[in-house]
Write a protein that holds these residues in place. Structure first.
Motif, PDB file in Angstrom:
ATOM      1  N   GLU A   3      41.615  32.309  22.682  1.00  0.00           N
ATOM      2  CA  GLU A   3      42.654  32.637  23.660  1.00  0.00           C
ATOM      3  C   GLU A   3      42.511  34.096  24.099  1.00  0.00           C
ATOM      4  OE1 GLU A   3      47.452  32.972  24.082  1.00  0.00           O
ATOM      5  OE2 GLU A   3      46.561  32.610  22.121  1.00  0.00           O
ATOM      6  N   SER A   4      42.266  34.975  23.105  1.00  0.00           N
ATOM      7  CA  SER A   4      42.206  36.385  23.464  1.00  0.00           C
ATOM      8  C   SER A   4      40.955  36.684  24.294  1.00  0.00           C
ATOM      9  CB  SER A   4      42.273  37.262  22.213  1.00  0.00           C
ATOM     10  OG  SER A   4      41.121  37.104  21.437  1.00  0.00           O
ATOM     11  N   LYS A   7      41.807  35.920  27.745  1.00  0.00           N
ATOM     12  CA  LYS A   7      42.768  36.893  28.256  1.00  0.00           C
ATOM     13  C   LYS A   7      42.071  38.194  28.675  1.00  0.00           C
ATOM     14  CE  LYS A   7      46.802  37.102  27.663  1.00  0.00           C
ATOM     15  NZ  LYS A   7      48.233  37.157  27.486  1.00  0.00           N
ATOM     16  N   LEU A   8      41.008  38.530  27.911  1.00  0.00           N
ATOM     17  CA  LEU A   8      40.287  39.759  28.209  1.00  0.00           C
ATOM     18  C   LEU A   8      39.859  39.826  29.672  1.00  0.00           C
ATOM     19  CD1 LEU A   8      37.756  40.633  25.382  1.00  0.00           C
ATOM     20  CD2 LEU A   8      39.519  42.059  26.379  1.00  0.00           C
ATOM     21  N   LYS A  11      42.385  41.230  32.052  1.00  0.00           N
ATOM     22  CA  LYS A  11      42.738  42.650  32.020  1.00  0.00           C
ATOM     23  C   LYS A  11      41.895  43.454  33.003  1.00  0.00           C
ATOM     24  CE  LYS A  11      45.833  43.728  28.804  1.00  0.00           C
ATOM     25  NZ  LYS A  11      46.761  42.761  29.357  1.00  0.00           N
ATOM     26  N   GLY A  13      40.611  46.202  32.706  1.00  0.00           N
ATOM     27  CA  GLY A  13      39.438  46.791  32.051  1.00  0.00           C
ATOM     28  C   GLY A  13      38.195  45.949  32.221  1.00  0.00           C
ATOM     29  N   ARG A  15      35.373  45.299  31.906  1.00  0.00           N
ATOM     30  CA  ARG A  15      34.042  45.720  32.323  1.00  0.00           C
ATOM     31  C   ARG A  15      32.953  45.103  31.460  1.00  0.00           C
ATOM     32  NH1 ARG A  15      36.135  51.745  33.161  1.00  0.00           N
ATOM     33  NH2 ARG A  15      37.832  50.777  32.044  1.00  0.00           N
TER      34      ARG A  15
ATOM     35  N   VAL B  69      43.944  46.029  22.512  1.00  0.00           N
ATOM     36  CA  VAL B  69      44.762  45.072  23.245  1.00  0.00           C
ATOM     37  C   VAL B  69      43.897  43.826  23.466  1.00  0.00           C
ATOM     38  CG1 VAL B  69      46.107  44.636  25.330  1.00  0.00           C
ATOM     39  CG2 VAL B  69      46.018  46.943  24.366  1.00  0.00           C
ATOM     40  N   ASN B  70      44.321  42.719  22.928  1.00  0.00           N
ATOM     41  CA  ASN B  70      43.522  41.486  22.943  1.00  0.00           C
ATOM     42  C   ASN B  70      42.095  41.743  22.447  1.00  0.00           C
ATOM     43  OD1 ASN B  70      45.750  40.148  24.006  1.00  0.00           O
ATOM     44  ND2 ASN B  70      45.130  40.661  26.102  1.00  0.00           N
ATOM     45  N   LEU B  76      39.267  51.452  26.830  1.00  0.00           N
ATOM     46  CA  LEU B  76      38.616  50.806  27.971  1.00  0.00           C
ATOM     47  C   LEU B  76      39.612  50.290  28.994  1.00  0.00           C
ATOM     48  CD1 LEU B  76      35.846  48.702  26.162  1.00  0.00           C
ATOM     49  CD2 LEU B  76      35.636  50.914  27.284  1.00  0.00           C
ATOM     50  N   SER B  77      40.882  50.203  28.590  1.00  0.00           N
ATOM     51  CA  SER B  77      41.841  49.583  29.509  1.00  0.00           C
ATOM     52  C   SER B  77      42.876  50.572  30.028  1.00  0.00           C
ATOM     53  CB  SER B  77      42.527  48.390  28.829  1.00  0.00           C
ATOM     54  OG  SER B  77      43.172  48.810  27.640  1.00  0.00           O
ATOM     55  N   THR B  83      48.415  47.765  31.182  1.00  0.00           N
ATOM     56  CA  THR B  83      49.513  46.843  31.494  1.00  0.00           C
ATOM     57  C   THR B  83      49.504  45.689  30.505  1.00  0.00           C
ATOM     58  OG1 THR B  83      49.166  47.373  33.807  1.00  0.00           O
ATOM     59  CG2 THR B  83      50.553  45.463  33.334  1.00  0.00           C
ATOM     60  N   LEU B  84      50.681  45.358  30.008  1.00  0.00           N
ATOM     61  CA  LEU B  84      50.769  44.255  29.050  1.00  0.00           C
ATOM     62  C   LEU B  84      51.311  43.012  29.737  1.00  0.00           C
ATOM     63  CD1 LEU B  84      52.127  46.271  26.014  1.00  0.00           C
ATOM     64  CD2 LEU B  84      49.834  45.290  26.272  1.00  0.00           C
ATOM     65  N   GLU B  85      50.848  41.854  29.235  1.00  0.00           N
ATOM     66  CA  GLU B  85      51.322  40.583  29.770  1.00  0.00           C
ATOM     67  C   GLU B  85      51.847  39.724  28.630  1.00  0.00           C
ATOM     68  OE1 GLU B  85      48.107  38.808  32.096  1.00  0.00           O
ATOM     69  OE2 GLU B  85      47.443  40.841  32.556  1.00  0.00           O
ATOM     70  N   ASP B  86      52.567  38.697  29.013  1.00  0.00           N
ATOM     71  CA  ASP B  86      53.114  37.768  28.032  1.00  0.00           C
ATOM     72  C   ASP B  86      52.000  37.259  27.112  1.00  0.00           C
ATOM     73  OD1 ASP B  86      55.312  36.370  26.977  1.00  0.00           O
ATOM     74  OD2 ASP B  86      54.646  34.532  27.986  1.00  0.00           O
ATOM     75  N   LYS B  87      52.279  37.156  25.828  1.00  0.00           N
ATOM     76  CA  LYS B  87      51.354  36.625  24.806  1.00  0.00           C
ATOM     77  C   LYS B  87      50.182  37.553  24.476  1.00  0.00           C
ATOM     78  CE  LYS B  87      52.923  32.076  24.671  1.00  0.00           C
ATOM     79  NZ  LYS B  87      53.800  32.090  25.844  1.00  0.00           N
ATOM     80  N   ASP B  88      50.241  38.776  24.923  1.00  0.00           N
ATOM     81  CA  ASP B  88      49.184  39.716  24.543  1.00  0.00           C
ATOM     82  C   ASP B  88      49.266  40.018  23.050  1.00  0.00           C
ATOM     83  OD1 ASP B  88      47.878  39.987  26.916  1.00  0.00           O
ATOM     84  OD2 ASP B  88      48.817  41.881  27.516  1.00  0.00           O
TER      85      ASP B  88
END
Lengths: 360, 99
Positions: A3-4, A7-8, A11, A13, A15, B69-70, B76-77, B83-88
């Motif tokens: 899942e993560s 999700k990446l 984002k 980021g 890259r 983050v995730n 890097l972000s 920015t955070l999102e649901d379920k992060d």
């Protein structure tokens, strides 16, 4: 996990790795500022350590090597990486885990459980030597007697010898420790702050104690703490992270925080401090301590008795302050040495040394 | 907004030795804009029970605390601006404890 990963990509980021150009970058390397993916990170992390080992000829085929293992992040990653490199590059080493049990309830007993799991996880035989067996005292008992002042002096002095004694029981050729680049930069600064020229000149050496009973080496000398922790995290390594219950560690704490602040602004600062430490030249007029052996136990010592014997004698005679502070009232009553101590270098500094877990 | 927060490397000791916290956060500026900076102040108020200075310095984490983050390094972000999102999933690891 899956899942993560999906999700990446969402984002901002997201890259691509600047090495493989295929997978998403997962971290920024402090050493090079490169953005790399997890797989490429494992590869460069391990191969850089391999290169350090080869370039500095840290090991020879057929050697027996003890890894000083505390159960913490550095030694856990060191055990994992050395076991892997030994297989991958046919070093031909017999690797062992060597742990010291200081006898600190609620701290070392827990971390030793981690080391026992590492023994199974990495298939490396484990030897534990304890203060109780070696000296007749646990740290808990010592603290009960002397209180929370100077306890780190006892612990640091005893640990250094305990590791050597354990290494000779294992009949190893060398001890590898998990000291990383951040630790070494910190120690360079501390030795400057203390005016400890003797330690300053040797704390950046990748191999130390070649004239002593068992040499020590630091394969992580150029490895950033951030990468060690990232490696442990991504690989889900099993390590123990609790501060010692007896360690106030204030002075080293300030140095550590200062280095971390510098790293945030300019990550290369850590390698540059090490470089500065390496390139220091000690003026020929500076007196350096002479290395001899302890008259009582035969351990290396620049005094008549080694520090551990002085401290032990104090404990056993109920005079725990012996060997703490100015040692002229202690057992090493050599007027020549006293003069030397008053010049303020070398052996004097051990009394001020806070926590010995980073002993160089 | 549901988030999973994980504390490691000794930071869990600051929040009653619980490593993983599944939390529900009400973004103060609406659900569109919730960034790491907001989360840090939320964590400091709601989860950190002792020695907040071990976790934060100024309005960021203390140097030496890694943030993912995730499973991606927050350097890097955009660090505080991530920015955070649901379920992060946000992970904080201290590098400052023991060796």
């Amino acid at each position: 996990m899956e899942e993560s990963n999906t999700k990446l990509t969402k984002k901002g980021g997201g890259r691509l790795c600047c090495i493989c150009n295929q997978r998403r970058a997962a971290l920024k390397r402090p050493k090079t500022l490169e953005q790399i993916c997890r797989e490429c990170f494992y590869e460069v992390f391990e191969e850089e350590i391999h290169q350090v080992i080869v370039d500095n000829q840290l090991f020879k085929p057929g050697e027996r090597i003890a890894i000083g293992a505390s159960g913490g992040k550095d030694s856990t990653v060191l055990a994992c990486v050395l076991a892997e490199l030994n297989r991958r590059h046919n070093y031909g080493l017999d690797l062992f885990l060597l742990s010291v049990d200081e006898g600190i309830t609620g701290y070392r007993d827990d971390s030793l459980e981690t080391v026992k799991r590492n023994e199974v996880q990495y298939g490396l035989p484990l030897k534990i030597v304890s203060y109780k067996d070696l000296y007749g005292w646990t740290m808990d008992e010592i603290v009960k007697m002397i209180g929370l002042k100077n306890n780190c002096t006892f612990c640091g002095v005893f640990r250094r010898q305990a590791l050597d004694r354990g290494a000779s029981l294992l009949k190893v050729d060398k001890v590898a420790t998990g000291h990383n680049a951040d630790d070494i930069a910190e120690t360079v600064l501390l030795n400057i702050l203390r005016g400890d020229i003797a330690r300053l000149s040797r704390c950046t050496s990748i191999v130390t104690g070649e004239d002593g009973p068992i040499p020590r080496c630091k394969p992580f000398k150029y490895t950033y703490e951030k990468e060690i922790v990232m490696y442990a995290y991504f690989k889900r390594l099993d390590y123990f992270s609790t501060e010692c219950i007896y360690s106030p560690n204030a002075y080293r704490g300030f140095a550590r925080e200062f280095i971390k602040d510098l790293e945030r602004i300019r990550p290369r600062a850590i390698l540059d401090i090490i470089k500065s430490g390496e390139d220091f030249r000690i003026s020929t007029s500076t007196k350096m301590p002479e290395q001899g052996t302890c008259e009582r136990c035969g351990y290396i010592s620049s005094q008549k008795w080694c520090k551990a014997c002085v401290l032990l004698e104090g404990l056993n005679r109920g005079l725990p302050k012996m060997g703490i502070g100015r040692s002229s009232r202690g057992l090493n009553n050599d007027p020549k040495k006293d003069k030397y101590m008053k010049q303020g270098n070398g052996t004097k500094s051990i009394e001020n040394k806070q926590c010995g877990s980073l002993d160089f | 907004m549901q988030l999973t927060l994980e504390f490691g490397g000794g930071l869990e000791l600051l929040c009653e030795s619980v490593k993983i916290h599944k939390v529900n956060v009400d973004p103060p500026n609406g659900p569109e804009k919730f960034i790491m900076k907001d989360l840090l102040s939320w964590v400091r108020t709601n989860l950190i029970k002792e020695r907040p200075e071990m976790f934060m310095k100024g309005d960021s984490v203390r140097p030496g605390v890694l943030v993912l983050v995730n499973d991606c390094d927050w350097e890097l972000s955009g660090q505080l601006d991530t920015t955070l999102e649901d379920k992060d999933v946000v992970v904080f690891i201290s590098t400052l404890h023991g060796g």
